[in-house]
Scaffold this motif. Structure first.
Motif, PDB file in Angstrom:
ATOM      1  N   VAL A 206       0.841  -1.197   0.000  1.00 46.48           N
ATOM      2  CA  VAL A 206       0.000   0.000   0.000  1.00 46.48           C
ATOM      3  C   VAL A 206       0.881   1.252   0.000  1.00 46.48           C
ATOM      4  O   VAL A 206       0.648   2.201  -0.748  1.00 46.48           O
ATOM      5  N   ALA A 207       1.933   1.224   0.827  1.00 46.74           N
ATOM      6  CA  ALA A 207       2.818   2.383   0.912  1.00 46.74           C
ATOM      7  C   ALA A 207       3.569   2.575  -0.412  1.00 46.74           C
ATOM      8  O   ALA A 207       3.764   3.709  -0.855  1.00 46.74           O
ATOM      9  N   VAL A 208       3.968   1.488  -1.037  1.00 45.67           N
ATOM     10  CA  VAL A 208       4.678   1.603  -2.319  1.00 45.67           C
ATOM     11  C   VAL A 208       3.770   2.252  -3.364  1.00 45.67           C
ATOM     12  O   VAL A 208       4.178   3.176  -4.078  1.00 45.67           O
ATOM     13  N   GLN A 209       2.543   1.797  -3.421  1.00 49.02           N
ATOM     14  CA  GLN A 209       1.620   2.382  -4.404  1.00 49.02           C
ATOM     15  C   GLN A 209       1.365   3.856  -4.102  1.00 49.02           C
ATOM     16  O   GLN A 209       1.303   4.685  -5.014  1.00 49.02           O
ATOM     17  N   ALA A 210       1.253   4.181  -2.808  1.00 56.50           N
ATOM     18  CA  ALA A 210       1.017   5.575  -2.430  1.00 56.50           C
ATOM     19  C   ALA A 210       2.223   6.438  -2.785  1.00 56.50           C
ATOM     20  O   ALA A 210       2.079   7.577  -3.253  1.00 56.50           O
ATOM     21  N   GLY A 211       3.423   5.905  -2.580  1.00 48.53           N
ATOM     22  CA  GLY A 211       4.632   6.654  -2.914  1.00 48.53           C
ATOM     23  C   GLY A 211       4.699   6.956  -4.397  1.00 48.53           C
ATOM     24  O   GLY A 211       5.000   8.086  -4.813  1.00 48.53           O
ATOM     25  N   LYS A 212       4.377   5.972  -5.205  1.00 49.62           N
ATOM     26  CA  LYS A 212       4.366   6.173  -6.656  1.00 49.62           C
ATOM     27  C   LYS A 212       3.318   7.213  -7.047  1.00 49.62           C
ATOM     28  O   LYS A 212       3.594   8.117  -7.836  1.00 49.62           O
ATOM     29  N   GLU A 213       2.134   7.086  -6.463  1.00 48.78           N
ATOM     30  CA  GLU A 213       1.058   8.024  -6.802  1.00 48.78           C
ATOM     31  C   GLU A 213       1.425   9.452  -6.403  1.00 48.78           C
ATOM     32  O   GLU A 213       1.179  10.407  -7.156  1.00 48.78           O
ATOM     33  N   ALA A 214       2.048   9.593  -5.238  1.00 46.35           N
ATOM     34  CA  ALA A 214       2.388  10.932  -4.750  1.00 46.35           C
ATOM     35  C   ALA A 214       3.454  11.586  -5.623  1.00 46.35           C
ATOM     36  O   ALA A 214       3.328  12.751  -6.011  1.00 46.35           O
ATOM     37  N   VAL A 215       4.509  10.831  -5.940  1.00 43.39           N
ATOM     38  CA  VAL A 215       5.583  11.420  -6.766  1.00 43.39           C
ATOM     39  C   VAL A 215       5.035  11.759  -8.153  1.00 43.39           C
ATOM     40  O   VAL A 215       5.300  12.834  -8.700  1.00 43.39           O
ATOM     41  N   ASN A 216       4.251  10.856  -8.730  1.00 46.22           N
ATOM     42  CA  ASN A 216       3.675  11.151 -10.045  1.00 46.22           C
ATOM     43  C   ASN A 216       2.750  12.362 -10.006  1.00 46.22           C
ATOM     44  O   ASN A 216       2.650  13.101 -10.980  1.00 46.22           O
ATOM     45  N   GLY A 217       2.102  12.556  -8.865  1.00 44.43           N
ATOM     46  CA  GLY A 217       1.228  13.717  -8.715  1.00 44.43           C
ATOM     47  C   GLY A 217       1.983  15.017  -8.947  1.00 44.43           C
ATOM     48  O   GLY A 217       1.433  15.993  -9.472  1.00 44.43           O
ATOM     49  N   SER A 218       3.257  15.031  -8.575  1.00 40.59           N
ATOM     50  CA  SER A 218       4.048  16.270  -8.716  1.00 40.59           C
ATOM     51  C   SER A 218       4.204  16.663 -10.175  1.00 40.59           C
ATOM     52  O   SER A 218       4.476  17.825 -10.486  1.00 40.59           O
ATOM     53  N   LEU A 219       4.077  15.687 -11.077  1.00 36.89           N
ATOM     54  CA  LEU A 219       4.234  16.006 -12.499  1.00 36.89           C
ATOM     55  C   LEU A 219       2.978  16.657 -13.077  1.00 36.89           C
ATOM     56  O   LEU A 219       3.041  17.401 -14.050  1.00 36.89           O
ATOM     57  N   ASP A 220       1.833  16.349 -12.476  1.00 34.41           N
ATOM     58  CA  ASP A 220       0.557  16.801 -13.037  1.00 34.41           C
ATOM     59  C   ASP A 220      -0.008  18.022 -12.332  1.00 34.41           C
ATOM     60  O   ASP A 220      -0.809  18.747 -12.902  1.00 34.41           O
ATOM     61  N   LEU A 221       0.335  18.180 -11.065  1.00 35.57           N
ATOM     62  CA  LEU A 221      -0.421  19.115 -10.231  1.00 35.57           C
ATOM     63  C   LEU A 221       0.396  20.338  -9.845  1.00 35.57           C
ATOM     64  O   LEU A 221       1.609  20.251  -9.664  1.00 35.57           O
ATOM     65  N   PRO A 222      -0.279  21.462  -9.662  1.00 36.17           N
ATOM     66  CA  PRO A 222       0.376  22.624  -9.063  1.00 36.17           C
ATOM     67  C   PRO A 222       0.784  22.269  -7.638  1.00 36.17           C
ATOM     68  O   PRO A 222       0.164  21.389  -7.014  1.00 36.17           O
ATOM     69  N   LEU A 223       1.787  22.945  -7.102  1.00 29.30           N
ATOM     70  CA  LEU A 223       2.364  22.583  -5.801  1.00 29.30           C
ATOM     71  C   LEU A 223       1.311  22.415  -4.706  1.00 29.30           C
ATOM     72  O   LEU A 223       1.318  21.423  -3.974  1.00 29.30           O
ATOM     73  N   GLU A 224       0.393  23.370  -4.590  1.00 35.35           N
ATOM     74  CA  GLU A 224      -0.577  23.329  -3.503  1.00 35.35           C
ATOM     75  C   GLU A 224      -1.410  22.041  -3.563  1.00 35.35           C
ATOM     76  O   GLU A 224      -1.630  21.373  -2.551  1.00 35.35           O
ATOM     77  N   GLN A 225      -1.851  21.684  -4.769  1.00 36.49           N
ATOM     78  CA  GLN A 225      -2.661  20.461  -4.917  1.00 36.49           C
ATOM     79  C   GLN A 225      -1.811  19.215  -4.734  1.00 36.49           C
ATOM     80  O   GLN A 225      -2.271  18.207  -4.207  1.00 36.49           O
ATOM     81  N   GLY A 226      -0.566  19.282  -5.206  1.00 33.03           N
ATOM     82  CA  GLY A 226       0.342  18.152  -5.030  1.00 33.03           C
ATOM     83  C   GLY A 226       0.600  17.895  -3.554  1.00 33.03           C
ATOM     84  O   GLY A 226       0.604  16.748  -3.095  1.00 33.03           O
ATOM     85  N   LEU A 227       0.791  18.952  -2.812  1.00 28.54           N
ATOM     86  CA  LEU A 227       1.026  18.813  -1.371  1.00 28.54           C
ATOM     87  C   LEU A 227      -0.203  18.247  -0.671  1.00 28.54           C
ATOM     88  O   LEU A 227      -0.095  17.453   0.261  1.00 28.54           O
ATOM     89  N   ARG A 228      -1.395  18.669  -1.152  1.00 30.77           N
ATOM     90  CA  ARG A 228      -2.623  18.143  -0.559  1.00 30.77           C
ATOM     91  C   ARG A 228      -2.743  16.644  -0.841  1.00 30.77           C
ATOM     92  O   ARG A 228      -3.092  15.860   0.043  1.00 30.77           O
TER      93      ARG A 228
END
Ligand code: HXC
Length: 261
Positions: A206-228
């Motif tokens: 679960v943590a591995v999948q979350a880590g991948k999702e979070a890092v990939n989020g940085s490519l798509d999202l503005p900082l504020e949304q990525g941090l959320r």
């Protein structure tokens, strides 16, 4: 026989790591539509296979992939490319939830470089060759070469590669941040990639999948949304057994035993 298979699936000794080897040596692993269909079909199977926890994608010792199949593209017309959504299926790879480790030896050109950049972790040999030579063919990158490359190496270097077709070696690729590890001379890049994949596969799923999702989020999202996104995923992990286990194990000075729940 495996000689006819465009993508050869194997497993590591632990069985947790699936290895997909591109296998079209006569055309230097040019990424034809049939090859990409075969790759997607294997990825679909692995995504559904509970035992598989990480995926290694590799090519041959001299070539990872020499790009999209130029002979297949040569006579293509706009209407066909548009209505069949030419290259659209490549996006499937970007939506795989399991971690993908790319292992590049030799040429990773054009679509080959773009395929490599779709990996979550990318490893190469020192003499690997990365380039986006599309400009030499009268086109530009079509599957992330202008976007993912730019976020990896920055505008100056991406523009240089995309507008000149410049080739860079594996050592330079690491210096530029295109790959995260380079093997030593003579070391097997696949073995190295499997080692890294086993490390990832050994952690809670679960943590591995979350880590991948979070890092990939940085490519798509503005900082504020990525941090959320990061904060929500982080907070949600406190609902997992693995968080309790990981932190208890630390406090009790023992190895954690993950349940993937
Ligand atoms: C189709 C290819 C190919 C390709 C090589 N071949 N690359 N066929 N598409 N991308 C074929 C050759 O035609 C040849 O077939 C055989 O593979 C061996 O290649 P050689 O050129 O003889 O080998 P070598 O002299 O060792 O040169 C290796 C090379 C060169 C430097 C990698 O093959 C090369 O420059 N290839 C093209 C690289 C490229 O431009 N890639 C970008 C493609 S565009 P025969 O039948 O003669 O034996 C692209 C767009 C992406 O990727 C868009 C989004 C996906």
């Amino acid at each position: 026989s495996s000689a006819d298979q465009l993508v050869i699936p194997t497993r590591s000794d632990s069985n947790k790591v699936a290895i997909l080897t591109l296998n079209r040596p006569k055309a230097l692993n040019a990424l034809s539509t049939p090859l990409f269909k075969a790759l997607n079909a294997e990825l679909e199977k692995l995504e559904e296979d509970d035992g598989v926890r990480a995926i290694v994608i590799t090519g041959g010792e001299k070539v990872f992939a020499a790009g999209a199949d130029i002979k297949e593209m040569k006579d293509k017309e706009f209407a066909e490319a548009y209505t069949t959504n030419f290259l659209g299926s490549w996006n499937r790879l970007a939506s795989i939830r399991k971690p993908i480790i790319g292992a590049v030896a030799g040429y990773a050109l054009g679509g080959g470089c773009e395929l490599a950049m779709l990996s979550d972790i990318l490893i190469c040999t020192p003499n690997a060759v990365f380039a986006q030579p599309e400009i030499t063919l009268g086109i530009i990158p079509g599957m992330g070469g202008s976007q993912r490359l730019t976020s990896l190496v920055g505008k100056a270097r991406a523009m240089d590669m995309v507008l000149t077709g410049r080739k860079i070696d594996g050592v330079t690729a690491e210096r530029w941040g295109l790959v995260s590890r380079v093997t030593r001379e003579g070391e097997s890049v696949v073995q190295e990639a499997v080692k890294v994949a086993e490390t990832v596969a050994g952690f809670g799923r679960v943590a591995v999948q979350a880590g991948k999702e979070a890092v990939n989020g940085s490519l798509d999202l503005p900082l504020e949304q990525g941090l959320r996104l990061e904060r929500r995923l982080f907070q949600q992990l406190f609902a997992t057994q693995d968080q309790k286990e990981g932190m208890s194990a630390f406090a009790e000075k023992r190895k954690p035993s993950w349940t993937n729940k």
